[in-house]
Motif scaffolding. Structure first.
Motif, PDB file in Angstrom:
ATOM      1  N   PHE A   1       0.717  -1.216  -0.327  1.00  0.00           N
ATOM      2  CA  PHE A   1       0.095   0.179   0.052  1.00  0.00           C
ATOM      3  C   PHE A   1       0.463   1.058  -0.025  1.00  0.00           C
ATOM      4  CE2 PHE A   1      -1.967  -3.885   2.300  1.00  0.00           C
ATOM      5  CZ  PHE A   1      -3.697  -3.450   1.364  1.00  0.00           C
ATOM      6  N   THR A   2       0.771   2.381  -1.078  1.00  0.00           N
ATOM      7  CA  THR A   2       0.939   3.265  -0.819  1.00  0.00           C
ATOM      8  C   THR A   2       1.175   4.190   0.816  1.00  0.00           C
ATOM      9  OG1 THR A   2      -1.430   4.755  -1.024  1.00  0.00           O
ATOM     10  CG2 THR A   2       0.563   3.684  -2.718  1.00  0.00           C
ATOM     11  N   ASP A   3       2.028   5.482   0.311  1.00  0.00           N
ATOM     12  CA  ASP A   3       1.573   6.542   1.770  1.00  0.00           C
ATOM     13  C   ASP A   3       0.624   6.893   2.716  1.00  0.00           C
ATOM     14  OD1 ASP A   3       4.418   6.199   2.152  1.00  0.00           O
ATOM     15  OD2 ASP A   3       5.428   7.780   0.894  1.00  0.00           O
ATOM     16  N   HIS A   4      -0.457   7.146   1.879  1.00  0.00           N
ATOM     17  CA  HIS A   4      -1.268   8.396   2.211  1.00  0.00           C
ATOM     18  C   HIS A   4      -2.923   7.537   2.176  1.00  0.00           C
ATOM     19  CE1 HIS A   4       1.789  11.175   1.505  1.00  0.00           C
ATOM     20  NE2 HIS A   4       1.473  11.435   2.639  1.00  0.00           N
ATOM     21  N   MET A   5      -3.789   8.078   2.229  1.00  0.00           N
ATOM     22  CA  MET A   5      -5.680   7.356   2.392  1.00  0.00           C
ATOM     23  C   MET A   5      -5.518   8.397   2.295  1.00  0.00           C
ATOM     24  SD  MET A   5      -5.582   5.367   5.934  1.00  0.00           S
ATOM     25  CE  MET A   5      -5.786   6.516   7.309  1.00  0.00           C
ATOM     26  N   LEU A   6      -7.418   8.382   2.146  1.00  0.00           N
ATOM     27  CA  LEU A   6      -8.324   9.672   2.758  1.00  0.00           C
ATOM     28  C   LEU A   6      -9.034   8.703   2.982  1.00  0.00           C
ATOM     29  CD1 LEU A   6      -9.891  12.211   1.267  1.00  0.00           C
ATOM     30  CD2 LEU A   6     -10.782  10.595  -0.583  1.00  0.00           C
ATOM     31  N   CYS A   7      -9.696  10.508   3.995  1.00  0.00           N
ATOM     32  CA  CYS A   7     -10.780   9.741   5.144  1.00  0.00           C
ATOM     33  C   CYS A   7     -11.678  11.753   4.939  1.00  0.00           C
ATOM     34  CB  CYS A   7     -10.307   9.652   6.385  1.00  0.00           C
ATOM     35  SG  CYS A   7      -9.411   8.039   6.542  1.00  0.00           S
ATOM     36  N   ILE A   8     -12.848  10.686   5.050  1.00  0.00           N
ATOM     37  CA  ILE A   8     -14.054  11.771   5.379  1.00  0.00           C
ATOM     38  C   ILE A   8     -14.736  11.342   5.991  1.00  0.00           C
ATOM     39  CG2 ILE A   8     -15.536  13.050   3.906  1.00  0.00           C
ATOM     40  CD1 ILE A   8     -14.816  12.397   1.167  1.00  0.00           C
ATOM     41  N   LYS A   9     -15.537  11.799   7.032  1.00  0.00           N
ATOM     42  CA  LYS A   9     -16.352  11.270   8.259  1.00  0.00           C
ATOM     43  C   LYS A   9     -17.683  12.014   7.880  1.00  0.00           C
ATOM     44  CE  LYS A   9     -12.958  10.557  11.709  1.00  0.00           C
ATOM     45  NZ  LYS A   9     -12.142  11.042  13.136  1.00  0.00           N
ATOM     46  N   TYR A  10     -19.114  11.404   7.921  1.00  0.00           N
ATOM     47  CA  TYR A  10     -20.255  11.824   8.261  1.00  0.00           C
ATOM     48  C   TYR A  10     -20.574  11.256   9.604  1.00  0.00           C
ATOM     49  CZ  TYR A  10     -25.248  11.559   7.496  1.00  0.00           C
ATOM     50  OH  TYR A  10     -26.665  11.882   7.222  1.00  0.00           O
ATOM     51  N   THR A  11     -21.889  12.398   9.903  1.00  0.00           N
ATOM     52  CA  THR A  11     -22.406  12.334  11.344  1.00  0.00           C
ATOM     53  C   THR A  11     -24.139  12.708  10.686  1.00  0.00           C
ATOM     54  OG1 THR A  11     -22.431  14.521  12.700  1.00  0.00           O
ATOM     55  CG2 THR A  11     -21.368  12.201  13.339  1.00  0.00           C
ATOM     56  N   GLU A  12     -24.960  11.989  11.153  1.00  0.00           N
ATOM     57  CA  GLU A  12     -26.712  13.158  10.743  1.00  0.00           C
ATOM     58  C   GLU A  12     -26.621  13.873  11.034  1.00  0.00           C
ATOM     59  OE1 GLU A  12     -30.563   9.563   9.903  1.00  0.00           O
ATOM     60  OE2 GLU A  12     -30.214  10.714  12.293  1.00  0.00           O
ATOM     61  N   ASP A  13     -26.597  14.415  12.311  1.00  0.00           N
ATOM     62  CA  ASP A  13     -26.498  15.505  12.915  1.00  0.00           C
ATOM     63  C   ASP A  13     -25.712  16.606  12.059  1.00  0.00           C
ATOM     64  OD1 ASP A  13     -28.128  14.954  15.217  1.00  0.00           O
ATOM     65  OD2 ASP A  13     -26.594  14.147  16.944  1.00  0.00           O
ATOM     66  N   ASN A  14     -24.698  16.098  11.922  1.00  0.00           N
ATOM     67  CA  ASN A  14     -23.713  17.075  11.129  1.00  0.00           C
ATOM     68  C   ASN A  14     -23.045  17.501   9.433  1.00  0.00           C
ATOM     69  OD1 ASN A  14     -23.674  19.129  13.599  1.00  0.00           O
ATOM     70  ND2 ASN A  14     -22.123  17.181  14.775  1.00  0.00           N
ATOM     71  N   GLY A  15     -23.301  16.093   9.296  1.00  0.00           N
ATOM     72  CA  GLY A  15     -23.141  16.148   7.693  1.00  0.00           C
ATOM     73  C   GLY A  15     -21.508  15.267   7.616  1.00  0.00           C
ATOM     74  N   TRP A  16     -21.356  16.149   6.063  1.00  0.00           N
ATOM     75  CA  TRP A  16     -20.276  15.084   5.405  1.00  0.00           C
ATOM     76  C   TRP A  16     -18.780  16.266   6.682  1.00  0.00           C
ATOM     77  CZ3 TRP A  16     -18.584  10.672   4.415  1.00  0.00           C
ATOM     78  CH2 TRP A  16     -20.231   9.832   3.704  1.00  0.00           C
ATOM     79  N   GLU A  17     -18.129  15.907   7.300  1.00  0.00           N
ATOM     80  CA  GLU A  17     -17.018  16.727   7.689  1.00  0.00           C
ATOM     81  C   GLU A  17     -16.114  16.619   6.478  1.00  0.00           C
ATOM     82  OE1 GLU A  17     -15.666  15.178  10.523  1.00  0.00           O
ATOM     83  OE2 GLU A  17     -17.352  14.896  12.310  1.00  0.00           O
TER      84      GLU A  17
END
Length: 316
Positions: free
Chosen positions: A34-50
Motif C-alpha cells: 500500500f502507498t503512503d497516504h489514504m483519504l478519510c471523510i467522516k459523516y454524522t447524521e446531525d452534522n453531515g459530511w466533515e
C-alpha cells in the motif's frame, strides 16, 4: 437547512514523515502493498459530511460496537489508475464505480454523498501518491474506496455515523496464467431476491470457504451455477463471458443479464459497448446454462471463455 455534503475545496493534506520505498514491479502482488497516504471523510447524521482529509496510511479507530463490525454495514469499490506511455496518469471510468458505490450504500442505508466532489478527492489522493503508479504494461494502481457504518449501536436500524475512506495499492497481474475453473452447482454466491447486484462486503465472506475448497482441489476459481437448470452466473467475483458459434450458426459474445443476481461490472459494461461498436458479431445479455456450454464444447462451437473485472481486467 441542508447539512454539508462532501466538499473538495475543504480538503486538507497531511504528508507522511516516513515515506515507503518503492518495490520493484516484479515483486508487486495483488493487494499486498500500500502507498503512503489514504483519504478519510467522516459523516454524522446531525452534522453531515466533515471536511475531507488526506493523511498518512495507517489503522482506523473504530468502536467495537460499530455497525460495520457487528452487522457488516459496508460497501466498497475497486477501480484503477494507469500510467500512459507519455507518463500521464489515467483513471478508468471511476464515475461508474462511484455510481455503483452509491447504489450499494443506499441498499444498506448508508448516507448519500456527492459523487463528483468525492471523485475530485480521490484524484488528489492519486496525485499525492503518483510515484507509486507502476510504469509497465499489465501493472496499475488499484484504488479501493470503502464506505462503512461506524455508529456504536447494537439496535439494528441504520448507522447514523459513517466513514468513507480510500487507499491505494500498486498491483501486478491478478492471474499470471490461464485459470482453471470448478463448476459449483451446490452452493450459491447470489440468488433471486438477494443482493448479488450490490458490491457489499457481506457478499464476499461466505464465498471464501468454497473458493478455498476448490483451490485445494487444484483449481483457481468457481464457476457459479444456479438452480436446477445450472444457470451460469459468474466466475469467482468476475462477470463471465462466452464467445461461441451459437445454435443458429452465428458468432456470438454472450454474458448473463443484469437480473439482480449479477454484479453490474464496469469492465463488463466496457466490453459490451466495445463489442457492439465493432459490429463484427452478435452481442447478447441472456441466460445460458451449463448443459448448453457442454454441448457447445462437444460440438466444437465454443471459441473462448473468460472472466472480466477490475482486478483481473480480462482473464481466460
Amino acid at each position: 437547512m441542508a447539512k454539508p455534503n462532501i466538499d473538495f475545496s475543504k480538503l486538507t493534506t497531511t504528508l507522511t514523515q516516513t515515506p515507503k520505498e518503492l518495490l520493484d514491479q516484479s515483486e508487486l502482488k495483488f493487494g499486498k502493498y500500500f502507498t503512503d497516504h489514504m483519504l478519510c471523510i467522516k459523516y454524522t447524521e446531525d452534522n453531515g459530511w466533515e471536511a475531507p482529509e488526506i493523511m498518512p496510511y495507517g489503522p482506523l479507530a473504530i468502536d467495537p460496537a460499530a455497525f460495520v463490525l457487528n452487522y457488516s454495514v459496508e460497501a466498497f469499490e475497486g477501480t484503477k489508475a494507469y500510467r500512459a506511455a507519455d507518463g500521464t496518469i489515467n483513471l478508468f471510468r471511476p464515475e461508474k464505480n462511484l455510481q455503483r458505490l452509491a447504489s450499494s450504500s443506499q441498499r444498506i442505508l448508508l448516507p448519500e454523498f456527492d459523487q463528483e466532489q468525492f471523485l475530485e478527492c480521490i484524484k488528489e489522493l492519486v496525485r499525492v501518491d503518483q510515484r507509486f503508479v507502476p510504469k509497465d504494461y499489465g501493472y496499475s494502481m488499484y484504488i479501493r474506496p470503502n464506505f462503512i457504518g461506524t455508529e456504536p449501536n447494537l439496535n439494528l436500524q441504520y448507522s447514523r455515523e459513517a466513514l468513507l475512506y480510500v487507499y491505494l495499492s500498486p498491483v501486478g497481474p491478478y492471474f499470471p496464467r490461464t485459470v482453471k475453473l470448478y463448476a459449483n452447482a451446490t452452493e450459491a454466491r447470489a440468488w433471486p431476491g438477494g443482493v448479488g447486484s450490490f458490491k457489499l462486503g457481506g457478499n464476499y465472506a461466505p464465498a471464501l470457504r468454497p473458493a478455498m475448497d476448490v483451490v485445494n482441489k487444484g483449481y483457481d476459481q468457481i464457476l457459479w451455477l444456479l438452480g436446477d437448470d445450472h444457470y451460469v452466473t459468474e466466475v469467482g467475483t468476475m462477470n463471465f463471458f462466452i464467445f461461441w458459434t451459437n445454435t443458429d450458426g452465428e458468432k456470438e459474445l454472450v454474458t448473463a443479464p443484469l437480473d439482480g443476481i449479477i454484479l453490474p461490472g464496469v469492465t463488463r459494461d466496457s466490453l459490451l459497448a466495445l463489442a457492439r461498436q465493432w459490429g463484427d458479431f452478435k452481442v447478447s445479455e441472456r441466460k445460458i446454462t451449463m448443459p448448453e456450454v457442454v454441448t457447445a464444447v462437444e460440438e466444437g462451437r465454443l471459441l473462448e471463455a473468460f472472466g472480466a473485472g477490475t482486478a483481473c481486467i480480462v482473464c481466460s
